[in-house]
Design an enzyme around this catalytic site. Sequence first.
Site, PDB file in Angstrom:
ATOM      1  CG  ASP A 146     -30.406  94.210   3.904  1.00 33.89           C
ATOM      2  OD1 ASP A 146     -31.069  93.300   3.257  1.00 33.89           O
ATOM      3  OD2 ASP A 146     -30.604  95.426   3.528  1.00 33.89           O
TER       4      ASP A 146
ATOM      5  CG  HIS B 118     -29.830  94.216   9.165  1.00 31.84           C
ATOM      6  ND1 HIS B 118     -30.808  94.736   9.578  1.00 31.84           N
ATOM      7  CD2 HIS B 118     -29.276  94.876   8.147  1.00 31.84           C
ATOM      8  CE1 HIS B 118     -30.937  96.130   8.912  1.00 31.84           C
ATOM      9  NE2 HIS B 118     -30.171  95.990   7.954  1.00 31.84           N
TER      10      HIS B 118
END
Length: 472
Positions: free
Chosen positions: A299, A441
């Site tokens: 992400d 991430h």
Amino acid sequence: MKKLLYLFTIIIILAACQSPEKAEQNTSSVKGSQGEENNPEETEQKESKSIEESNYPGIDIITEIEDTETLNASTQYPETAVDSIDGAIKQYIEAERGYFNKQLEDFEAPPSGQEAIFNLSYETERVNDNLYTFDFTTYMFTYGANGETRKNIIMADVKEGEVIEGQEIFDDTAENRGLLYDYILEYAEEDEDLSRYLFEDELKEWIEAPDNDFNNVYITNVGLSLSFNQYEIAAGAAGSIEVEIPSDKARNLVKEEYTQFLTVSDEEDDTEKEEDAEAKVYTERSIDKQAKKVALTFDDGPHPEHTLNILNTLDQYDAKATFFMQGKRIEYYMDVAKEVAERGHEIGNHSMNHPDFTTLSFEQIDIEVSRTNQLIMQATGLKPTVFRPPYGSTNEEINNFIDMEPVLWTIDTEDWKNKDPNIIEKRIRVNMHDDAIILMHDIHGTTAQALPDILEYLSSEGYEFVTVSELD
């Protein structure tokens, strides 16, 4: 062409640290659901500051995070190394934070389980080699029924070291005020959302105000734009508003020295490219249905360094993954987003500015999603078919509204908090299962460092690496 300016925030994720992803109720139709938390030794980071180079020469991206039990704050702003410009930006940020703190004074203590939210983000538009427009959006939530969105524009000439105010651009005559009013109404008539919510009386009052300094007026690559705060000239459901006036009309409104910056864009060519892109989507591979599968997801990118490192590691294991990207970051790193797609990975929509969708109207959600889709298509030529709601915060109504498959996760590595490759890998080992969707991430260097050991472990356990669309 932009419509109502996307709303809020670049939020908690952008280049340093992220608030925990959290899921709301009623997500039974969502692919993936959060697994039980199993917390190996971890460290909790409450404040952080990061500096990244942008694609614009001499301009860095500064991201400051403050995350406590009662406050979720993220401030992102440009740093130009020009004292006069940076001083004006910091003065604006201090004023916004002061306004926010003033709103909090109405509450002796926060309601149980609620966080105050302060998210300030920006977009950059380069008009020419020296002239930049920094378009700031602040979203604030101070425990009331609704949040508040505020806008501000700072135009800067980095060569001359000057901040250019809207009143220096707009040729303020009675005739031009009348023309501006007409142009705004014309724009609203062509925009279904704006026409529905526009308050013409408030607009007329704004146009005719003797003390109007027109400092919400600025130059872009398509002409002249005006930025309005939420509730300023329209109902709150419209959010903050950006009105665009094409160059041929804008020339009638600006002072002579600024007409040189107004050029006519080829909108028809851009539209054709978008229509071509809409026909292309990520192509799923043929996957062995009997094999154990795992979907790695990343992400908040793209990141100019860490995303590329992750791609190189994935290549070594012939592993494919899904990257849920923020539109705001795609704007800065188009080449990185393109590289992700060219290497065969799936790209999903993670909103423009990472707001909590459950606090937005459907119109505001549409802006967040559609603007990001446009940027993904512009960068990659592919139309995304999956989205991940920021913080995992969604519900059945939102999922039905967005015409893409919602995807959450089943294993949260909490790599945004731990910043320790060993802990990141341990979380996966402890919680691993077939068809897992792992949340990481690609904006953190420690995640890139952890990935080789993660892939080695998963490979040794017989897992096949798939994208979320390739899961059963």
